[in-house]
Scaffold this motif. Structure first.
Motif, short mmCIF file in Angstrom:
data_model
loop_
_atom_site.label_atom_id
_atom_site.label_comp_id
_atom_site.label_asym_id
_atom_site.label_seq_id
_atom_site.Cartn_x
_atom_site.Cartn_y
_atom_site.Cartn_z
N UNK A 57 0.62 -1.16 -0.02
CA UNK A 57 -0.04 0.00 0.19
C UNK A 57 0.70 1.20 0.01
N UNK A 58 2.00 1.34 0.76
CA UNK A 58 2.92 2.38 0.71
C UNK A 58 3.23 2.65 -0.41
N UNK A 59 3.83 1.57 -0.97
CA UNK A 59 4.39 1.73 -2.58
C UNK A 59 3.40 2.47 -3.52
N UNK A 60 2.29 1.79 -3.54
CA UNK A 60 1.03 2.30 -4.31
C UNK A 60 0.62 3.38 -4.01
N UNK A 61 0.72 4.06 -2.73
CA UNK A 61 0.23 5.13 -2.64
C UNK A 61 1.33 6.35 -2.88
N UNK A 62 2.48 6.07 -2.41
CA UNK A 62 3.55 7.14 -2.81
C UNK A 62 3.73 7.06 -4.30
N UNK A 63 3.41 6.13 -5.12
CA UNK A 63 3.62 6.29 -6.64
C UNK A 63 2.53 7.07 -7.14
N UNK A 64 1.37 6.96 -6.51
CA UNK A 64 0.28 8.07 -6.84
C UNK A 64 0.33 9.45 -6.44
N UNK A 65 1.59 9.45 -5.66
CA UNK A 65 2.02 11.01 -5.29
C UNK A 65 1.20 11.46 -3.92
N UNK A 66 0.66 10.61 -3.09
CA UNK A 66 -0.22 10.71 -1.98
C UNK A 66 0.72 10.90 -0.94
N UNK A 67 0.59 11.76 -0.12
CA UNK A 67 1.21 11.62 1.32
C UNK A 67 0.32 10.80 2.31
N UNK A 68 1.35 10.23 3.35
CA UNK A 68 0.84 9.19 4.06
C UNK A 68 0.88 9.59 5.47
N UNK A 69 0.04 9.63 6.41
CA UNK A 69 0.15 9.51 7.64
C UNK A 69 -0.01 8.12 8.49
N UNK A 70 1.21 7.49 8.63
CA UNK A 70 1.18 6.03 8.90
C UNK A 70 1.12 6.02 10.47
N UNK A 71 0.14 5.04 10.98
CA UNK A 71 -0.07 4.82 12.45
C UNK A 71 0.16 3.48 12.80
#
Length: 367
Positions: free
Chosen positions: A210-224
């Motif tokens: 998921x982190x790979x897919x989200x960052x590839x889509x240029x999304x910033x992530x708050x990871x908990x």
């Protein structure tokens, strides 16, 4: 009139704000609170304004966690504050300790996972222990047969329309300065699966994909992260792309200011859904009845496909959405009135038609 004393036992991160919202209108009742150390529960109890004593802790090891349950049950049976009745959520320890103390117990749950999975012995044991509570308060979507099968009398089961997350979303007030605590203003929230839970068979987390897919889509992530073993998933990414907070953050503020919430469990997705925000569950297995209800109503998307999840978030965009607060207020009022009646007269509460909910049709369950 004698003032009623209630022992409130908080053991999981979702409990402080649930009971803060539920008890908001019960200022004439004295609550004496205990909190178990489990991930952010203590920090969130403090943030929610509870005055509490810390009793017992959780463990990352499944073996230690299982052994800690009977030990904490004994601990709270001896050390919990004196009370006329107890109040808890999905908490066999409080229910059993209340029986040992000779006081009635009011038990909240929305988890009927044993209706859908072949639960291990330890989970079935916890179900049986929790079923011995004096009263159970559950959402109308809950499969009440998952209490009666363990011995609960139907007259002890009381339902309310809506979801437990509605109860505290009703109290929510956005903090416009909240994103100043983060390294970015736009983001999605990501919470891992509870891989150590007794009812989860999956051993590998979907988070790295998921982190790979989200960052590839240029999304910033708050990871908990839930536990220390979850933290390394964020290490390959800079903090201004995948941010791991140093301490507990208000989950409702996180959801409100986000472009979507993704969780391997269910609570945070339901919170976001009740607020009208994009919500994704990647729970690794059959869903609870409350989650199924939300999926059927289009409030939650359930998927274990990282690309599908990233595409869904991209498709919904960042449109401003307002929570249906009026519906949340109605749910909170119904649940709060129900709890007041149970606290004030647990032996013979005047509850009207919502008491003794009829069982829904049986689903497949493991014997």
């Amino acid at each position: 009139m004698t003032r009623t004393n209630v022992w409130l036992d908080l053991i999981s991160p979702s409990h402080p704000f649930l009971f803060q919202g539920l008890l908001d209108g019960l200022s004439d009742i004295t609550f004496r609170t205990t909190v178990r150390k489990k991930t952010e529960t203590v920090d969130l109890a403090r943030e929610a304004g509870f005055d509490f004593e810390t009793l017992g802790r959780d463990f990352e090891s499944v073996t230690l966690r299982t052994a800690a349950v009977p030990l904490r049950t004994l601990q709270v049976a001896v050390q919990a504050p004196t009370a006329d009745v107890s109040l808890s959520a999905r908490n066999a320890m409080c229910v059993l300790a209340s029986r040992a103390r000779g006081i009635p117990s009011i038990h909240f749950t929305d988890n009927d996972i044993t209706a859908y999975v072949d639960a291990p012995l330890v989970e079935r044991s916890f179900c049986r222990f929790r079923a011995t509570a004096t009263h159970h308060v559950v959402p109308s979507a809950f499969q009440t047969s998952e209490l009666t099968r363990w011995g609960t009398d139907p007259s002890q089961i009381h339902t309310y329309d809506g979801y437990k997350e509605d109860i505290y979303v009703a109290n929510f007030e956005p903090d416009e300065s909240f994103t100043e605590r983060l390294p970015f203003e736009t983001y999605v929230v990501l919470r891992p699966e509870a891989l150590g839970a007794a009812y989860v068979d999956e051993e590998e987390s979907l988070v790295p994909q998921l982190l790979e897919a989200l960052t590839a889509a240029e999304a910033n992530v708050v990871y908990l992260p839930r536990r220390s073993g979850d933290r390394p998933h964020a290490e390959p990414y800079p903090d201004d792309r995948v941010h791991v907070p140093d301490g507990a953050l208000d989950g409702l503020q996180l959801a409100w200011h986000s472009d979507g919430v993704l969780t391997g469990s269910g609570t945070m997705a339901r919170e976001a859904a009740c607020m009208g925000k994009p919500a994704v569950s990647f729970f690794p297995g059959p869903l609870l009845s409350v989650d199924r209800s939300m999926v059927e109503d289009g409030l939650i998307v359930h998927s274990r496909d990282p690309d599908e999840i990233a595409s869904y978030l991209a498709s919904v965009g960042t449109t401003e959405r307002m929570p249906d607060r009026e519906r949340c207020f109605q749910v909170r009022e119904e649940a709060s009135s129900l709890v007041r009646a149970l606290i004030e007269n647990p032996e013979n509460p005047a509850l009207g038609s919502r008491s003794g909910a009829a069982e829904r049709p049986d689903l497949h369950r493991a014997e």
